[in-house]
Design a protein around this motif. Sequence first.
Motif, PDB file in Angstrom:
ATOM      1  N   THR A  40     -15.675  81.257 -88.701  1.00 35.96           N
ATOM      2  CA  THR A  40     -16.519  80.424 -89.559  1.00 35.96           C
ATOM      3  C   THR A  40     -16.414  78.953 -89.159  1.00 35.96           C
ATOM      4  OG1 THR A  40     -16.283  81.988 -91.375  1.00 35.96           O
ATOM      5  CG2 THR A  40     -16.994  79.756 -91.944  1.00 35.96           C
ATOM      6  N   LEU A  41     -15.205  78.489 -88.896  1.00 37.25           N
ATOM      7  CA  LEU A  41     -15.000  77.098 -88.488  1.00 37.25           C
ATOM      8  C   LEU A  41     -15.658  76.815 -87.133  1.00 37.25           C
ATOM      9  CD1 LEU A  41     -11.268  76.533 -89.507  1.00 37.25           C
ATOM     10  CD2 LEU A  41     -13.289  75.494 -90.559  1.00 37.25           C
ATOM     11  N   VAL A  42     -15.499  77.722 -86.186  1.00 40.15           N
ATOM     12  CA  VAL A  42     -16.085  77.539 -84.857  1.00 40.15           C
ATOM     13  C   VAL A  42     -17.607  77.538 -84.956  1.00 40.15           C
ATOM     14  CG1 VAL A  42     -16.446  78.691 -82.628  1.00 40.15           C
ATOM     15  CG2 VAL A  42     -14.136  78.337 -83.492  1.00 40.15           C
ATOM     16  N   ASP A  43     -18.157  78.437 -85.757  1.00 37.64           N
ATOM     17  CA  ASP A  43     -19.607  78.493 -85.929  1.00 37.64           C
ATOM     18  C   ASP A  43     -20.134  77.171 -86.484  1.00 37.64           C
ATOM     19  OD1 ASP A  43     -22.184  79.856 -85.982  1.00 37.64           O
ATOM     20  OD2 ASP A  43     -21.943  79.889 -88.160  1.00 37.64           O
ATOM     21  N   ALA A  44     -19.476  76.636 -87.490  1.00 41.99           N
ATOM     22  CA  ALA A  44     -19.908  75.363 -88.085  1.00 41.99           C
ATOM     23  C   ALA A  44     -19.815  74.233 -87.056  1.00 41.99           C
ATOM     24  CB  ALA A  44     -19.055  75.043 -89.309  1.00 41.99           C
ATOM     25  N   TYR A  45     -18.741  74.191 -86.289  1.00 45.91           N
ATOM     26  CA  TYR A  45     -18.568  73.158 -85.271  1.00 45.91           C
ATOM     27  C   TYR A  45     -19.648  73.267 -84.195  1.00 45.91           C
ATOM     28  CZ  TYR A  45     -16.359  70.225 -81.725  1.00 45.91           C
ATOM     29  OH  TYR A  45     -16.104  69.246 -80.789  1.00 45.91           O
TER      30      TYR A  45
END
Length: 124
Positions: A40-45
């Motif tokens: 989720t964090l990587v997708d947002a970044y």
Amino acid sequence: MDIQPIKTEKDYDAALQLIEELWDSEEGTAEGDRLDILITLVDAYEQINHPIYPPDPVAAIEFHMDQNELTRADLEAYIGTRARVSEVLNRKRGLSIEMIRNLHEGLGIPLESLIARPKESRAS
């Protein structure tokens, strides 16, 4: 869990490496939960720092032609005369709304690709 926000490319690279290590984790485990959060964090970044734009209209048409073994003559039914097809594919003329509709409905080319800004006019 010691997961941190992704603020830099170094953080991003570290998160990708950790995702690779955790990839086969089972759902419902601490490792599986950690994997879900990291994804989720990587997708947002990536959405902010590495956006993926749809191809420009001409690239989308050319890709569709290549995949379906179509010729320029095949496009005349959707775009217009031979000269008009040539102008569009040589980027001398933009697509009209009617051409976009025809290409989408007749050939199934995604609207997002047909209405995207040409690469040379996109802001970096």
